[in-house]
Scaffold this motif. Structure first.
Motif, PDB file in Angstrom:
ATOM      1  N   ALA A   1      13.498  17.772  59.117  1.00 52.48           N
ATOM      2  CA  ALA A   1      14.026  17.243  60.382  1.00 52.48           C
ATOM      3  C   ALA A   1      13.704  18.176  61.542  1.00 52.48           C
ATOM      4  CB  ALA A   1      15.537  17.038  60.268  1.00 52.48           C
ATOM      5  N   SER A   2      13.708  19.495  61.292  1.00 49.23           N
ATOM      6  CA  SER A   2      13.366  20.457  62.345  1.00 49.23           C
ATOM      7  C   SER A   2      11.926  20.296  62.784  1.00 49.23           C
ATOM      8  CB  SER A   2      13.617  21.878  61.839  1.00 49.23           C
ATOM      9  OG  SER A   2      14.980  22.066  61.488  1.00 49.23           O
ATOM     10  N   ALA A   3      11.040  20.104  61.813  1.00 48.20           N
ATOM     11  CA  ALA A   3       9.629  19.920  62.151  1.00 48.20           C
ATOM     12  C   ALA A   3       9.409  18.619  62.919  1.00 48.20           C
ATOM     13  CB  ALA A   3       8.795  19.940  60.871  1.00 48.20           C
ATOM     14  N   HIS A   4      10.136  17.577  62.539  1.00 47.39           N
ATOM     15  CA  HIS A   4       9.962  16.280  63.192  1.00 47.39           C
ATOM     16  C   HIS A   4      10.466  16.305  64.632  1.00 47.39           C
ATOM     17  CE1 HIS A   4       9.677  11.929  63.585  1.00 47.39           C
ATOM     18  NE2 HIS A   4      10.932  11.921  64.030  1.00 47.39           N
ATOM     19  N   ASN A   5      11.574  17.024  64.893  1.00 50.11           N
ATOM     20  CA  ASN A   5      12.176  17.057  66.221  1.00 50.11           C
ATOM     21  C   ASN A   5      11.738  18.246  67.059  1.00 50.11           C
ATOM     22  OD1 ASN A   5      14.479  14.816  66.291  1.00 50.11           O
ATOM     23  ND2 ASN A   5      14.493  15.728  64.257  1.00 50.11           N
ATOM     24  N   ASP A   6      10.931  19.137  66.458  1.00 54.66           N
ATOM     25  CA  ASP A   6      10.429  20.317  67.161  1.00 54.66           C
ATOM     26  C   ASP A   6      11.576  21.199  67.658  1.00 54.66           C
ATOM     27  OD1 ASP A   6       8.441  22.003  67.998  1.00 54.66           O
ATOM     28  OD2 ASP A   6       8.256  21.087  69.989  1.00 54.66           O
ATOM     29  N   THR A   7      12.668  21.227  66.914  1.00 53.34           N
ATOM     30  CA  THR A   7      13.804  22.102  67.195  1.00 53.34           C
ATOM     31  C   THR A   7      14.577  22.287  65.903  1.00 53.34           C
ATOM     32  OG1 THR A   7      15.731  22.466  68.603  1.00 53.34           O
ATOM     33  CG2 THR A   7      15.382  20.230  67.806  1.00 53.34           C
ATOM     34  N   LEU A   8      15.339  23.345  65.813  1.00 53.01           N
ATOM     35  CA  LEU A   8      16.054  23.625  64.574  1.00 53.01           C
ATOM     36  C   LEU A   8      17.207  22.638  64.374  1.00 53.01           C
ATOM     37  CD1 LEU A   8      16.219  27.529  64.490  1.00 53.01           C
ATOM     38  CD2 LEU A   8      14.787  26.015  63.099  1.00 53.01           C
ATOM     39  N   ILE A   9      17.230  22.034  63.186  1.00 53.78           N
ATOM     40  CA  ILE A   9      18.265  21.080  62.800  1.00 53.78           C
ATOM     41  C   ILE A   9      18.951  21.620  61.550  1.00 53.78           C
ATOM     42  CG2 ILE A   9      18.772  18.714  62.079  1.00 53.78           C
ATOM     43  CD1 ILE A   9      17.845  18.858  64.930  1.00 53.78           C
ATOM     44  N   VAL A  10      20.302  21.551  61.517  1.00 51.79           N
ATOM     45  CA  VAL A  10      21.030  22.030  60.339  1.00 51.79           C
ATOM     46  C   VAL A  10      21.815  20.887  59.726  1.00 51.79           C
ATOM     47  CG1 VAL A  10      21.223  24.394  61.198  1.00 51.79           C
ATOM     48  CG2 VAL A  10      23.025  22.739  61.721  1.00 51.79           C
ATOM     49  N   ARG A  11      22.068  21.028  58.422  1.00 47.34           N
ATOM     50  CA  ARG A  11      22.908  20.059  57.728  1.00 47.34           C
ATOM     51  C   ARG A  11      24.373  20.307  58.094  1.00 47.34           C
ATOM     52  NH1 ARG A  11      19.203  21.613  53.726  1.00 47.34           N
ATOM     53  NH2 ARG A  11      17.938  19.893  52.906  1.00 47.34           N
ATOM     54  N   GLN A  12      25.087  19.189  58.343  1.00 51.75           N
ATOM     55  CA  GLN A  12      26.513  19.282  58.605  1.00 51.75           C
ATOM     56  C   GLN A  12      27.242  18.923  57.320  1.00 51.75           C
ATOM     57  OE1 GLN A  12      27.672  17.156  62.062  1.00 51.75           O
ATOM     58  NE2 GLN A  12      29.800  17.833  62.014  1.00 51.75           N
ATOM     59  N   LEU A  13      28.088  19.812  56.859  1.00 50.63           N
ATOM     60  CA  LEU A  13      28.725  19.650  55.561  1.00 50.63           C
ATOM     61  C   LEU A  13      30.178  19.271  55.719  1.00 50.63           C
ATOM     62  CD1 LEU A  13      27.264  22.834  53.823  1.00 50.63           C
ATOM     63  CD2 LEU A  13      26.283  20.544  53.936  1.00 50.63           C
ATOM     64  N   GLU A  14      30.700  18.561  54.704  1.00 46.69           N
ATOM     65  CA  GLU A  14      32.123  18.248  54.676  1.00 46.69           C
ATOM     66  C   GLU A  14      32.601  18.215  53.240  1.00 46.69           C
ATOM     67  OE1 GLU A  14      31.920  13.376  54.715  1.00 46.69           O
ATOM     68  OE2 GLU A  14      32.738  14.463  56.421  1.00 46.69           O
ATOM     69  N   ALA A  15      33.916  18.248  53.068  1.00 48.54           N
ATOM     70  CA  ALA A  15      34.478  18.249  51.726  1.00 48.54           C
ATOM     71  C   ALA A  15      34.304  16.893  51.057  1.00 48.54           C
ATOM     72  CB  ALA A  15      35.958  18.606  51.784  1.00 48.54           C
ATOM     73  N   ALA A  16      34.187  16.904  49.749  1.00 46.22           N
ATOM     74  CA  ALA A  16      34.066  15.663  48.989  1.00 46.22           C
ATOM     75  C   ALA A  16      35.448  15.047  48.801  1.00 46.22           C
ATOM     76  CB  ALA A  16      33.402  15.941  47.652  1.00 46.22           C
ATOM     77  N   THR A  17      35.572  14.084  47.869  1.00 46.04           N
ATOM     78  CA  THR A  17      36.746  13.224  47.787  1.00 46.04           C
ATOM     79  C   THR A  17      38.019  13.939  47.418  1.00 46.04           C
ATOM     80  OG1 THR A  17      36.155  12.724  45.498  1.00 46.04           O
ATOM     81  CG2 THR A  17      35.371  11.216  47.190  1.00 46.04           C
ATOM     82  N   SER A  18      37.994  15.187  46.953  1.00 46.60           N
ATOM     83  CA  SER A  18      39.232  15.865  46.600  1.00 46.60           C
ATOM     84  C   SER A  18      40.118  16.099  47.806  1.00 46.60           C
ATOM     85  CB  SER A  18      38.923  17.213  45.921  1.00 46.60           C
ATOM     86  OG  SER A  18      38.206  18.046  46.806  1.00 46.60           O
ATOM     87  N   GLY A  19      39.566  16.016  49.027  1.00 47.22           N
ATOM     88  CA  GLY A  19      40.367  16.178  50.229  1.00 47.22           C
ATOM     89  C   GLY A  19      40.637  14.877  50.949  1.00 47.22           C
TER      90      GLY A  19
END
Length: 416
Positions: A204-222
């Motif tokens: 995604a960073s290469a495609h957008n020509d800027t650094l892109i990070v994954r946004q994480l969240e908790a799974a179903t236990s929360g």
């Protein structure tokens, strides 16, 4: 008005036959008035329009929502009278104003709409009625544009209700396995200083020509699942002073609290139609939940039937809100629980004037290990009194969170 051209023609013929100038005066007067009226209305039809803007995207019961009505006359003739009629059936106090607008001018009005009942209200479409100075023609202009306002119930902090994922609620012990929280991708966003390099999404960073990070969240236990019992046969009270309204206030308050705690929240209720919102944690999900609860009405399906529709994840926290005394749903609520937790909020119908004993239900909950808390009518009074106090203390012009954005509108307006 169809007889005017005919009458003018009759006077013209009679004048031509008799030569009497009086008939000529009648012909010129009637023909001129008819022609002037037609041209007047035609000009207004091309130049008259209306703009309606609401200042808030949402409001709470008991609040007034200001609106701006702007009637624009780009015609070279004045509109001596203009009647503004709101054609929406859902508006509590339909708009009906009469005004005048000069040529090449604008007239603005600022009506306020007081909402005494929760729901999704529509402002518009709008109808303008005007006419010529002689009263010969009436012009009606339809404006199909409409805006919607979400009117919600006041919220409670509910700080004394202790709810947590992983088989723990109230005073129960938390399972060790629940402490192990899986992490899943929730989307991507732009890189900000301090983000771990391991979270960079290189394609995604290469495609957008800027650094892109994954946004994480908790799974179903929360995850939180909120089940609301809307069965009309178990409700007590009426209107805003009812177990139904308190149940919806509790559901909305818990949903907002869960989302603020960065949990994913789901909602299930069955009124005239089934509402099943899977747990999500994005900001727009708040409006999905609040909209569903604002529109909620009582139905004919019991809580046991609602629980049979679908099963939340076994590791989720399930919060059940009900005024019923029937323990039929308890066994199905606790069945298949592994690592998750259940909690019941029992809305007390006795405090609303309905002599119902929930003792059998309480014993069933204790037998199945499901903690519970009683919710009385005093919470309903507390919610409305706290809301009124907050309104009095709030400075004018600070309600920026309720502002209606002209471009794109409110987030929830474009949802399915």
């Amino acid at each position: 008005m169809r007889f005017l051209p005919v009458l003018a023609g009759v006077f013209a013929i009679v004048y031509g036959v008799t030569g009497y100038r009086g008939w000529l005066v009648f012909f010129i007067g009637i023909g001129g008035a008819w022609l002037l009226a037609a041209l007047w209305v035609f000009s207004l039809k091309r130049g008259l329009s209306i703009e309606r803007d609401i200042h808030h995207a949402w409001a709470t019961v008991g609040e007034s929502v200001p609106e701006r009505l702007k009637v624009i006359n780009n015609s070279w003739l004045p509109a001596l009278w203009v009647e503004i009629i709101d054609a929406s059936e859902a508006l509590p106090d339909p708009v009906r104003l009469v005004s005048d607008v000069a040529a090449h001018a604008t007239r603005t009005r600022h009506p306020n709409h007081l909402y005494r009942r929760r729901g999704l209200y529509t402002l518009g479409p709008t109808r303008l009625r005007t006419g010529d100075p002689f009263g010969l023609y009436t012009l009606t202009i339809h404006n199909p544009h409409s805006n919607t306002i979400l009117v919600t119930l006041p919220l409670l902090p509910l700080s004394r209700i202790r709810i947590a994922p992983g088989g723990w609620a109230g005073d129960q012990r938390r399972h060790r396995a629940a402490l192990e929280r899986d992490i899943s991708d929730a989307g991507v966003r732009n890189y900000v200083p301090g983000d771990s390099l391991r979270r960079i999404h290189w394609p995604a960073s290469a495609h957008n020509d800027t650094l892109i990070v994954r946004q994480l969240e908790a799974a179903t236990s929360g995850d939180w699942w909120i089940f609301v019992d809307l069965d009309s046969s178990v409700q007590a009270g009426s209107g805003q002073d009812s177990t139904l309204e308190l149940s919806i206030i509790l559901a909305a308050s818990l949903a907002v609290r869960g989302l603020k705690e960065r949990r994913r929240v789901g909602l299930a209720l069955a009124g005239p139609e089934l509402v099943w919102l899977e747990p999500r944690g994005d900001p727009a999900h708040r409006w999905r939940i609040l909209r569903a609860l604002a529109k909620a009405e009582s139905g004919s399906h019991s809580l046991a039937e609602l629980l049979a529709v679908g099963r939340p994840a076994q590791t989720a926290t399930v919060i059940l809100i009900t005024p019923t005394s029937d323990p039929a749903w308890v066994a199905s609520a606790g069945r298949g629980r592994r690592g998750g937790s259940r909690m019941a909020l029992l809305v007390d119908p006795h405090s609303f004037g309905k002599p119902v004993d929930q003792g059998k239900l309480v014993r069933a909950l204790a037998y199945n290990g499901i903690p519970y808390m009683r919710m009385t009518k005093s919470l309903l009074d507390e919610a409305y009194s706290a809301h009124q106090k907050a309104r009095r203390l709030q400075p004018d012009g600070i309600e920026t969170g309720k502002r209606y954005l002209q471009q794109g509108g409110a987030t929830w307006q474009s949802m399915d």
